[in-house]
Scaffold this motif. Structure first.
Motif, PDB file in Angstrom:
ATOM      1  N   SER A  44      41.306  44.236  36.497  1.00  0.00           N
ATOM      2  CA  SER A  44      40.342  43.139  36.565  1.00  0.00           C
ATOM      3  C   SER A  44      41.042  41.787  36.524  1.00  0.00           C
ATOM      4  O   SER A  44      40.686  40.848  37.272  1.00  0.00           O
ATOM      5  CB  SER A  44      39.344  43.266  35.409  1.00  0.00           C
ATOM      6  OG  SER A  44      38.419  42.195  35.434  1.00  0.00           O
ATOM      7  N   ALA A  45      42.080  41.695  35.658  1.00  0.00           N
ATOM      8  CA  ALA A  45      42.843  40.441  35.590  1.00  0.00           C
ATOM      9  C   ALA A  45      43.578  40.185  36.904  1.00  0.00           C
ATOM     10  O   ALA A  45      43.627  39.035  37.396  1.00  0.00           O
ATOM     11  CB  ALA A  45      43.822  40.511  34.424  1.00  0.00           C
ATOM     12  N   GLU A  46      44.146  41.223  37.504  1.00  0.00           N
ATOM     13  CA  GLU A  46      44.842  41.060  38.779  1.00  0.00           C
ATOM     14  C   GLU A  46      43.883  40.582  39.861  1.00  0.00           C
ATOM     15  O   GLU A  46      44.228  39.724  40.699  1.00  0.00           O
ATOM     16  CB  GLU A  46      45.492  42.376  39.203  1.00  0.00           C
ATOM     17  CG  GLU A  46      46.732  42.745  38.408  1.00  0.00           C
ATOM     18  CD  GLU A  46      47.450  43.942  39.010  1.00  0.00           C
ATOM     19  OE1 GLU A  46      47.733  43.907  40.218  1.00  0.00           O
ATOM     20  OE2 GLU A  46      47.721  44.900  38.268  1.00  0.00           O
ATOM     21  N   LEU A  47      42.667  41.151  39.882  1.00  0.00           N
ATOM     22  CA  LEU A  47      41.693  40.747  40.896  1.00  0.00           C
ATOM     23  C   LEU A  47      41.265  39.299  40.700  1.00  0.00           C
ATOM     24  O   LEU A  47      41.090  38.541  41.674  1.00  0.00           O
ATOM     25  CB  LEU A  47      40.485  41.676  40.861  1.00  0.00           C
ATOM     26  CG  LEU A  47      40.738  43.133  41.300  1.00  0.00           C
ATOM     27  CD1 LEU A  47      39.481  43.985  41.097  1.00  0.00           C
ATOM     28  CD2 LEU A  47      41.190  43.197  42.757  1.00  0.00           C
ATOM     29  N   ASN A  48      41.076  38.932  39.399  1.00  0.00           N
ATOM     30  CA  ASN A  48      40.712  37.527  39.133  1.00  0.00           C
ATOM     31  C   ASN A  48      41.827  36.586  39.591  1.00  0.00           C
ATOM     32  O   ASN A  48      41.585  35.559  40.246  1.00  0.00           O
ATOM     33  CB  ASN A  48      40.437  37.328  37.648  1.00  0.00           C
ATOM     34  CG  ASN A  48      39.116  37.942  37.224  1.00  0.00           C
ATOM     35  OD1 ASN A  48      38.208  38.093  38.052  1.00  0.00           O
ATOM     36  ND2 ASN A  48      38.999  38.311  35.960  1.00  0.00           N
ATOM     37  N   ASN A  49      43.035  36.945  39.240  1.00  0.00           N
ATOM     38  CA  ASN A  49      44.182  36.116  39.672  1.00  0.00           C
ATOM     39  C   ASN A  49      44.337  36.121  41.181  1.00  0.00           C
ATOM     40  O   ASN A  49      44.703  35.105  41.816  1.00  0.00           O
ATOM     41  CB  ASN A  49      45.470  36.605  39.025  1.00  0.00           C
ATOM     42  CG  ASN A  49      45.474  36.377  37.519  1.00  0.00           C
ATOM     43  OD1 ASN A  49      44.813  35.451  37.046  1.00  0.00           O
ATOM     44  ND2 ASN A  49      46.222  37.199  36.792  1.00  0.00           N
ATOM     45  N   GLY A  50      44.079  37.299  41.777  1.00  0.00           N
ATOM     46  CA  GLY A  50      44.171  37.387  43.237  1.00  0.00           C
ATOM     47  C   GLY A  50      43.201  36.443  43.922  1.00  0.00           C
ATOM     48  O   GLY A  50      43.514  35.837  44.960  1.00  0.00           O
ATOM     49  N   GLY A  51      41.997  36.313  43.367  1.00  0.00           N
ATOM     50  CA  GLY A  51      41.027  35.379  43.933  1.00  0.00           C
ATOM     51  C   GLY A  51      41.538  33.958  43.873  1.00  0.00           C
ATOM     52  O   GLY A  51      41.376  33.173  44.838  1.00  0.00           O
ATOM     53  N   LYS A  52      42.137  33.605  42.748  1.00  0.00           N
ATOM     54  CA  LYS A  52      42.691  32.260  42.625  1.00  0.00           C
ATOM     55  C   LYS A  52      43.837  32.042  43.614  1.00  0.00           C
ATOM     56  O   LYS A  52      43.946  30.966  44.237  1.00  0.00           O
ATOM     57  CB  LYS A  52      43.186  32.048  41.197  1.00  0.00           C
ATOM     58  CG  LYS A  52      42.069  32.085  40.157  1.00  0.00           C
ATOM     59  CD  LYS A  52      42.645  31.948  38.742  1.00  0.00           C
ATOM     60  CE  LYS A  52      41.527  32.032  37.698  1.00  0.00           C
ATOM     61  NZ  LYS A  52      42.047  31.938  36.315  1.00  0.00           N
ATOM     62  N   ILE A  53      44.671  33.053  43.757  1.00  0.00           N
ATOM     63  CA  ILE A  53      45.813  32.946  44.679  1.00  0.00           C
ATOM     64  C   ILE A  53      45.321  32.770  46.120  1.00  0.00           C
ATOM     65  O   ILE A  53      45.843  31.941  46.886  1.00  0.00           O
ATOM     66  CB  ILE A  53      46.725  34.175  44.555  1.00  0.00           C
ATOM     67  CG1 ILE A  53      47.411  34.176  43.183  1.00  0.00           C
ATOM     68  CG2 ILE A  53      47.761  34.216  45.667  1.00  0.00           C
ATOM     69  CD1 ILE A  53      48.171  35.452  42.875  1.00  0.00           C
ATOM     70  N   PHE A  54      44.287  33.565  46.484  1.00  0.00           N
ATOM     71  CA  PHE A  54      43.796  33.475  47.853  1.00  0.00           C
ATOM     72  C   PHE A  54      43.225  32.080  48.131  1.00  0.00           C
ATOM     73  O   PHE A  54      43.445  31.496  49.210  1.00  0.00           O
ATOM     74  CB  PHE A  54      42.751  34.550  48.136  1.00  0.00           C
ATOM     75  CG  PHE A  54      42.368  34.663  49.562  1.00  0.00           C
ATOM     76  CD1 PHE A  54      43.160  35.360  50.455  1.00  0.00           C
ATOM     77  CD2 PHE A  54      41.212  34.036  50.057  1.00  0.00           C
ATOM     78  CE1 PHE A  54      42.814  35.457  51.796  1.00  0.00           C
ATOM     79  CE2 PHE A  54      40.871  34.137  51.388  1.00  0.00           C
ATOM     80  CZ  PHE A  54      41.676  34.847  52.266  1.00  0.00           C
TER      81      PHE A  54
END
Length: 805
Positions: A44-54
């Motif tokens: 879940s943390a990776e997905l949240n961070n992934g959204g920010k990165i994108f």
């Protein structure tokens, strides 16, 4: 290692194995649950961070586009070309747009003139699709030195940058478009390790992929699963791509004319938990190894605990079977060792007690000779050997003469010492004859027996003669010389019997015959048993008579001789035999006294008498009932308690009874008799001396007895009218009784003359055939209603008493 089912060892192993397995499994499940939760949280943390990165990538692309557009918008030659607005300048403008877009990898570059119309475009098809969106962004771009947004053309998303061209006023706008496609998804994948899928959704809700890091069918599977959802998910959700499980998150990146552009970020759950799964496998391996090691330790511990207990159980079984020789390991110093020591001490104690019990069970403690049980065992063994060798076995049984008298006169301790000396003489006699196989035993009381294996009747008679001769020599005890003899019976196998108990019984019959004949030693003869069989038959019939209610209660009234008033009754028993008819007391009472059955009979008579007395009292007839007691009744120390219970049950007072005792019964054991009589007298019961004058009692002793009445025996009353001697005895007895304060009753009155004569002498009460024969108890009330005394009771002057002047 084998474990017996339901054994203590198996239960210990099972219990601890279940506990350990349960603890390990629960721990493993908790760890697995923790791994799953941690993996989910990490994803879940990776997905949240992934959204920010994108979004950061989109911003970077937008900055790159704006920077390129800004450079072009400030280029002097480009500005001049726009200002001239000639045909040659148009080619220059178009070349500048193409070159500038190529540098920043824009897919579209176009110029919007001051009239807000597309002047030049590097891709006319895309320009037409973007015209509406770009027109809406011109004012914002002019006010903010540029604007950016997302447009969807032909179901593909584009990042749009609009930059104003000012010289110094706004003379146009530069528009650049950057495709959001697989390239951006690939960049995202390289940065974050997340699978990225760029998606668009038209106004009908259909999803289309604009670029994905998934390849081939996997990319289409993502679109299909999204299409299957009823609405666009707002949070993380799981998705299966081919055989792999992914946790995904859908991010919206723009909207254009009812169409939406989104990016789907996916993280492989299997990849995210790969390290955890390796840890989990290690944990499972450690758990299984721990269970196996624990199981081995538990089994060994259980065996260490249970095996000594099993050994103790086996020892207990051997103890149960009488084996006390087994050794018990007591070397351990723990609680089991203490238990083993206690068990070993118990084994030794039981062995000693067993030995003592066997000694008490089979050996006479007074003489240290075999007792009856041991003698029977020795006799049966001798008979077994005799059958094999075809030899004879003889048994001698002896009973000492006058031993009871010795006990009464000299005391029990003197009698015990006498028995020990007799035993010693018998043992010495056998030792001197060197009869190694002969065995002497004390059967009980003053009875001894001698076993003579491999013998004959002549040898048995010689041994009997030697025993009697040995006993003829007086015994010296406590400075007292005691002469003692014996009656001795002889029986042998195979002449008389083949069973040990039967031979003993035959020897006993011969012994009693010898005592009756005063003949020393007597060999058993079958004719001797006839009287015994008759006695046994009579005893059986007496017992059956009680059970079958064959006895009947008869009573004989007792009347005051001076007034003729009925004041009492004597209870008598009659036996109505089903075959022999009426059996009179003289035929069975003596035998009942010999066998001890008299106690049962007395209890029956007292019970029926109490019932009759209660019935008479309820109808107004208060009579004192007299019941005879035998010698055995007097020796029963519980007689007063039994009598008190009888009175309580029938609600009678002690004065309702008069208990009659013969002189011989009292003198047989004066001490015990007096004790019993004193206890009865203390209760308030009247006591009477029956058949007075026929015994040999001491008047001095009689004076100390707590009696209330004397009954003159009928042998003196029957003929006193004609016999001067009987008259004197009767008169003397009456005077003696009155002088001692006793009531005097005469029995055997069979004529009115005897009645009047007794009344003249002052006799108080009488009974006899003249008044009434013994009648059934249930007829007494009718007799009382009809009874009438003679008119004149006092003796007339003309009646002379026969006396010897």
């Amino acid at each position: 290692m084998r474990l017996r089912f339901r054994s203590l060892e198996s239960r210990i192993v099972t219990l601890f194995l279940v506990l350990i397995v349960a603890v390990q499994v629960i721990g493993l499940l908790v760890i697995q649950r923790g791994i799953e939760n941690n993996a989910r949280l990490s994803i879940s943390a990776e997905l949240n961070n992934g959204g920010k990165i994108f979004r950061r990538l989109l911003d970077q692309n937008a900055q790159s586009l704006r920077f390129g557009a800004r450079l072009l918008a400030r280029d002097t030659a480009f500005l001049a070309a726009i200002g001239n607005n000639e045909e040659g300048d148009r080619a220059t403008i178009e070349s500048a747009l193409v070159n500038s877009g190529r540098r920043i990898k824009a897919s579209l570059t176009m110029l919007i003139n001051s009239e807000r119309k597309i002047s030049v475009s590097t891709n006319n098809a895309q320009s037409a699709g973007l015209e509406k969106l770009v027109s809406s962004m011109l004012d914002a771009a002019e006010a903010g030195d540029g604007a950016n947004g997302v447009a969807i053309v032909d179901h593909r998303p584009y990042q749009i940058v609009v930059m104003p061209i000012k010289a110094p006023i706004t003379i146009g706008w530069i528009v650049m478009a950057f495709p959001i496609d697989r390239q951006l998804a690939t960049d995202m994948r390289e940065i974050s390790a997340l699978h990225t899928t760029v998606l668009t959704r038209d106004q009908q809700g259909k999803w289309l992929s604009a670029g994905s890091t998934f390849i081939g069918p996997s990319a289409q599977a993502v679109v299909d699963q999204l299409q299957a959802l009823s609405a666009a998910p707002t949070g993380p959700f799981d998705m299966t791509v081919e055989t792999s499980q992914y946790s995904t998150r859908l991010l919206s990146i723009g909207e254009d004319n009812g169409q939406t552009a989104s990016v789907l970020l996916s993280r492989s759950i299997d990849e995210a938990t790969a390290e955890y799964r390796r840890l989990e496998r290690w944990l499972i391996g450690l758990t299984l190894a721990g269970i196996v090691i624990s199981a081995l330790a538990i089994v060994l511990t259980a065996k260490r605990i249970a095996q000594p207990i099993s050994q103790l159980a086996d020892t207990a079984k051997r103890l149960e079977q009488g084996d006390y020789k087994g050794q018990i390991d007591t070397s351990r110093e723990d609680e089991i060792g203490a238990l083993a020591q206690a068990f070993d001490a118990m084994r030794e104690g039981i062995a000693k007690r067993e030995q003592e019990i066997r000694r008490l069970a089979y050996w006479d403690t007074l003489t240290n000779l075999p007792n009856r049980a041991q003698f029977v065992l020795l006799l049966n063994d001798a008979l077994l050997d005799a059958r094999k060798r075809e030899e004879a076995v003889f048994v001698l049984m002896m009973d000492l003469d006058r031993f009871k008298h010795v006990n009464d006169v000299m005391g029990l301790s003197f009698g015990d010492a006498l028995l020990r000396q007799v035993a010693g003489r018998l043992q010495l006699l056998l030792a001197n004859r060197r009869q190694s196989s002969a065995q002497v035993a004390r059967l009980g009381g003053d009875e001894f027996a001698v076993l003579l294996p491999a013998s004959d009747v002549e040898a048995a008679q010689r041994m009997a003669a030697e025993i009697l001769q040995a006993l003829e020599t007086p015994l010296s005890l406590e400075d007292q010389m005691v002469d003692i003899g014996a009656g001795l019976g002889i029986a042998g196998y195979p002449e008389h019997g083949s069973d040990g108990e039967a031979l003993l019984s035959m020897a006993e019959v011969a012994m009693y015959a010898a005592k009756q004949r005063n003949d020393g030693a007597v060999v058993y003869d079958p004719a001797m048993d006839k009287s015994s069989e008759k006695s046994l038959s009579l005893l059986t019939e007496l017992r059956n008579a009680i059970e079958r209610n064959e006895f009947r209660l008869h009573v004989q009234p007792k009347i005051m001789l001076d007034t003729g008033k009925v004041v009492g009754m004597e209870s008598l028993v009659r036996w109505v035999h089903p075959e022999r008819g009426n059996v009179f007391p003289d035929e069975f009472i003596p035998f009942a006294e010999q066998t001890g059955f008299i106690r049962v009979l007395t209890r029956w008579v007292m019970e029926r008498s109490a019932e009759l007395c209660h019935e008479l009292a309820s109808k107004g007839h208060h009579l004192k009932v007299s019941v005879n007691l035998s010698t055995r009744d007097l020796l029963d120390q519980d007689l007063p308690a039994k009598f008190a219970d009888l009175l309580a049950r029938h609600k009678l007072s002690p004065g309702s009874f008069c208990l009659e005792i013969t002189e011989s019964a009292i003198m047989d054991d004066p001490v015990r008799a007096q004790t019993t009589l004193e206890r009865l007298s203390a209760m308030g019961v009247d006591l009477s001396i029956d058949d007075f004058g026929t015994g040999y009692s001491s008047l001095a002793y009689l004076k100390r007895l707590p009696v209330n009445e004397l009954k003159i025996d009928k042998s003196f009353v029957l003929n006193m009218e004609n016999d001067v001697g009987d008259s004197k005895i009767v008169r003397s007895t009456i005077d003696l009784g009155h002088n001692m304060g006793l009531r005097v009753v005469a029995e055997g009155i069979e004529s009115e003359a005897v009645w009047r004569l007794l009344a003249k002498m002052g006799c108080d009460q009488g009974q006899g055939y003249f008044m009434s024969r013994p009648i059934p108890g249930d007829q007494l009330i009718g007799w009382l209603e009809k009874w009438q005394a003679p008119i004149a009771i006092a003796a007339p002057d003309d009646i002379e008493i026969a006396v010897d002047s």
